[in-house]
Design a protein around this motif. Structure first.
Motif, PDB file in Angstrom:
ATOM      1  N   UNK A  95       6.308  21.650  57.219  1.00  0.00           N
ATOM      2  CA  UNK A  95       6.661  22.809  56.388  1.00  0.00           C
ATOM      3  C   UNK A  95       8.152  23.101  56.496  1.00  0.00           C
ATOM      4  N   UNK A  96       8.672  23.010  57.696  1.00  0.00           N
ATOM      5  CA  UNK A  96      10.103  23.238  57.919  1.00  0.00           C
ATOM      6  C   UNK A  96      10.932  22.226  57.128  1.00  0.00           C
ATOM      7  N   UNK A  97      10.544  20.947  57.153  1.00  0.00           N
ATOM      8  CA  UNK A  97      11.255  19.921  56.388  1.00  0.00           C
ATOM      9  C   UNK A  97      11.277  20.262  54.903  1.00  0.00           C
ATOM     10  N   UNK A  98      10.122  20.642  54.375  1.00  0.00           N
ATOM     11  CA  UNK A  98      10.006  20.938  52.944  1.00  0.00           C
ATOM     12  C   UNK A  98      10.874  22.136  52.551  1.00  0.00           C
ATOM     13  N   UNK A  99      10.862  23.160  53.383  1.00  0.00           N
ATOM     14  CA  UNK A  99      11.671  24.356  53.111  1.00  0.00           C
ATOM     15  C   UNK A  99      13.157  24.001  53.151  1.00  0.00           C
ATOM     16  N   UNK A 100      13.576  23.313  54.206  1.00  0.00           N
ATOM     17  CA  UNK A 100      14.988  22.967  54.342  1.00  0.00           C
ATOM     18  C   UNK A 100      15.455  22.020  53.232  1.00  0.00           C
ATOM     19  N   UNK A 101      14.601  21.086  52.832  1.00  0.00           N
ATOM     20  CA  UNK A 101      14.973  20.178  51.745  1.00  0.00           C
ATOM     21  C   UNK A 101      15.110  20.931  50.425  1.00  0.00           C
ATOM     22  N   UNK A 102      14.220  21.891  50.192  1.00  0.00           N
ATOM     23  CA  UNK A 102      14.326  22.697  48.969  1.00  0.00           C
ATOM     24  C   UNK A 102      15.655  23.457  48.980  1.00  0.00           C
ATOM     25  N   UNK A 103      15.974  24.050  50.097  1.00  0.00           N
ATOM     26  CA  UNK A 103      17.237  24.791  50.215  1.00  0.00           C
ATOM     27  C   UNK A 103      18.416  23.855  49.981  1.00  0.00           C
ATOM     28  N   UNK A 104      18.431  22.725  50.663  1.00  0.00           N
ATOM     29  CA  UNK A 104      19.564  21.802  50.605  1.00  0.00           C
ATOM     30  C   UNK A 104      19.757  21.218  49.204  1.00  0.00           C
ATOM     31  N   UNK A 105      18.683  20.742  48.594  1.00  0.00           N
ATOM     32  CA  UNK A 105      18.841  20.072  47.300  1.00  0.00           C
ATOM     33  C   UNK A 105      19.024  21.060  46.159  1.00  0.00           C
ATOM     34  N   UNK A 106      18.252  22.118  46.135  1.00  0.00           N
ATOM     35  CA  UNK A 106      18.317  23.046  45.000  1.00  0.00           C
ATOM     36  C   UNK A 106      19.572  23.909  45.010  1.00  0.00           C
ATOM     37  N   UNK A 107      20.104  24.202  46.195  1.00  0.00           N
ATOM     38  CA  UNK A 107      21.317  25.013  46.267  1.00  0.00           C
ATOM     39  C   UNK A 107      22.467  24.328  45.533  1.00  0.00           C
ATOM     40  N   UNK A 108      22.469  23.017  45.517  1.00  0.00           N
ATOM     41  CA  UNK A 108      23.546  22.246  44.888  1.00  0.00           C
ATOM     42  C   UNK A 108      23.473  22.247  43.358  1.00  0.00           C
ATOM     43  N   UNK A 109      22.385  22.771  42.786  1.00  0.00           N
ATOM     44  CA  UNK A 109      22.157  22.659  41.344  1.00  0.00           C
ATOM     45  C   UNK A 109      22.280  24.006  40.624  1.00  0.00           C
ATOM     46  N   UNK A 110      22.332  23.928  39.297  1.00  0.00           N
ATOM     47  CA  UNK A 110      22.343  25.160  38.505  1.00  0.00           C
ATOM     48  C   UNK A 110      20.976  25.836  38.531  1.00  0.00           C
ATOM     49  N   UNK A 157      30.645  26.575  45.990  1.00  0.00           N
ATOM     50  CA  UNK A 157      30.497  25.114  45.920  1.00  0.00           C
ATOM     51  C   UNK A 157      31.339  24.409  46.970  1.00  0.00           C
ATOM     52  N   UNK A 158      32.451  25.009  47.331  1.00  0.00           N
ATOM     53  CA  UNK A 158      33.325  24.423  48.351  1.00  0.00           C
ATOM     54  C   UNK A 158      32.667  24.432  49.732  1.00  0.00           C
ATOM     55  N   UNK A 159      31.679  25.313  49.914  1.00  0.00           N
ATOM     56  CA  UNK A 159      31.066  25.504  51.223  1.00  0.00           C
ATOM     57  C   UNK A 159      29.562  25.218  51.190  1.00  0.00           C
ATOM     58  N   UNK A 160      29.113  24.430  50.225  1.00  0.00           N
ATOM     59  CA  UNK A 160      27.677  24.216  49.997  1.00  0.00           C
ATOM     60  C   UNK A 160      26.941  23.741  51.247  1.00  0.00           C
ATOM     61  N   UNK A 161      27.497  22.779  51.948  1.00  0.00           N
ATOM     62  CA  UNK A 161      26.810  22.247  53.132  1.00  0.00           C
ATOM     63  C   UNK A 161      26.652  23.319  54.219  1.00  0.00           C
ATOM     64  N   UNK A 162      27.715  24.095  54.446  1.00  0.00           N
ATOM     65  CA  UNK A 162      27.635  25.147  55.466  1.00  0.00           C
ATOM     66  C   UNK A 162      26.665  26.242  55.050  1.00  0.00           C
ATOM     67  N   UNK A 163      26.667  26.600  53.781  1.00  0.00           N
ATOM     68  CA  UNK A 163      25.737  27.637  53.312  1.00  0.00           C
ATOM     69  C   UNK A 163      24.314  27.161  53.483  1.00  0.00           C
ATOM     70  N   UNK A 164      24.033  25.916  53.107  1.00  0.00           N
ATOM     71  CA  UNK A 164      22.688  25.361  53.299  1.00  0.00           C
ATOM     72  C   UNK A 164      22.294  25.418  54.771  1.00  0.00           C
ATOM     73  N   UNK A 165      23.179  24.983  55.644  1.00  0.00           N
ATOM     74  CA  UNK A 165      22.889  25.038  57.090  1.00  0.00           C
ATOM     75  C   UNK A 165      22.599  26.459  57.542  1.00  0.00           C
ATOM     76  N   UNK A 166      23.343  27.411  57.027  1.00  0.00           N
ATOM     77  CA  UNK A 166      23.151  28.811  57.410  1.00  0.00           C
ATOM     78  C   UNK A 166      21.789  29.345  56.943  1.00  0.00           C
ATOM     79  N   UNK A 167      21.250  28.775  55.872  1.00  0.00           N
ATOM     80  CA  UNK A 167      19.975  29.255  55.336  1.00  0.00           C
ATOM     81  C   UNK A 167      18.767  28.479  55.849  1.00  0.00           C
ATOM     82  N   UNK A 168      19.006  27.361  56.527  1.00  0.00           N
ATOM     83  CA  UNK A 168      17.902  26.561  57.074  1.00  0.00           C
ATOM     84  C   UNK A 168      17.105  27.371  58.103  1.00  0.00           C
ATOM     85  N   UNK A 169      15.853  26.954  58.251  1.00  0.00           N
ATOM     86  CA  UNK A 169      14.993  27.533  59.300  1.00  0.00           C
ATOM     87  C   UNK A 169      15.533  27.077  60.644  1.00  0.00           C
TER      88      UNK A 169
END
Length: 169
Positions: A95-110, A157-169
């Motif tokens: 479940x954690x993988x699925x949540x984090x992947x959704x955050x990581x991939x979808x955050x990068x999109x419109x 967008x300049x900080x996408x990776x850090x924002x994703x990390x901050x939102x991960x479980x």
């Protein structure tokens, strides 16, 4: 070869985005632009968690709960098929993988992080769980929340990776 300063790279990135926008392109993912309605279906399937099957050496598959990938060596792949042996490695997504992947991939999109999907399909309330980090990034004008989606701002967008990390479980 001379490397660019961060400031110069950001200025060039901003210029590129503006030129593409004025030429009628949309930025549907941080590093992807297209004419309206011509988004990559292939990459879009990854970002939208669509199930897919990969055939052949090195191919990857996803069935919603597992990800698998075939051996990359052509000879070994063919030999495994002939012998009926394993040519694939599989991982079960938690479940954690699925949540984090959704955050990581979808955050990068419109399309953004779908808060309703996270709640209803993955039983996770991102706003409640990561309220402090969401407020921090809202204050920095790096994300927006609208229509139950979290999207990146131009600045974000300049900080996408850090924002994703901050939102991960």
């Amino acid at each position: 070869f001379t490397s660019l300063s961060d400031e110069n790279a950001l200025a060039q990135w901003a210029l590129l985005k503006e030129k593409l926008r004025t030429a009628g392109y949309i930025q549907y993912e941080i590093s992807n632009f297209c004419r309206p309605k011509f988004e990559s279906k292939h990459n879009g399937n990854y970002w939208k968690e669509v199930q897919y099957i990969g055939l052949g050496p090195s191919a990857h598959s996803f069935n919603g709960s597992q990800r698998s990938w075939n051996i990359s060596n052509n000879s070994k792949y063919i030999e495994a098929l002939k012998n009926g042996t394993t040519y694939q490695t599989t991982e079960e997504l938690t479940s954690k993988d699925k949540i984090n992947e959704h955050i990581m991939t979808r955050l990068r999109t419109i399309w953004g992080i779908d808060l309703i999907f996270l709640k209803n399909s993955l039983n996770y309330d991102l706003v409640k769980s990561q309220n402090h980090m969401i407020k921090t990034h809202l204050k920095k004008n790096q994300i927006l929340i609208s229509n139950d989606k979290i999207t990146l701002t131009n600045k974000g967008q300049q900080f996408a990776d850090q924002i994703a990390l901050d939102l991960f479980i």
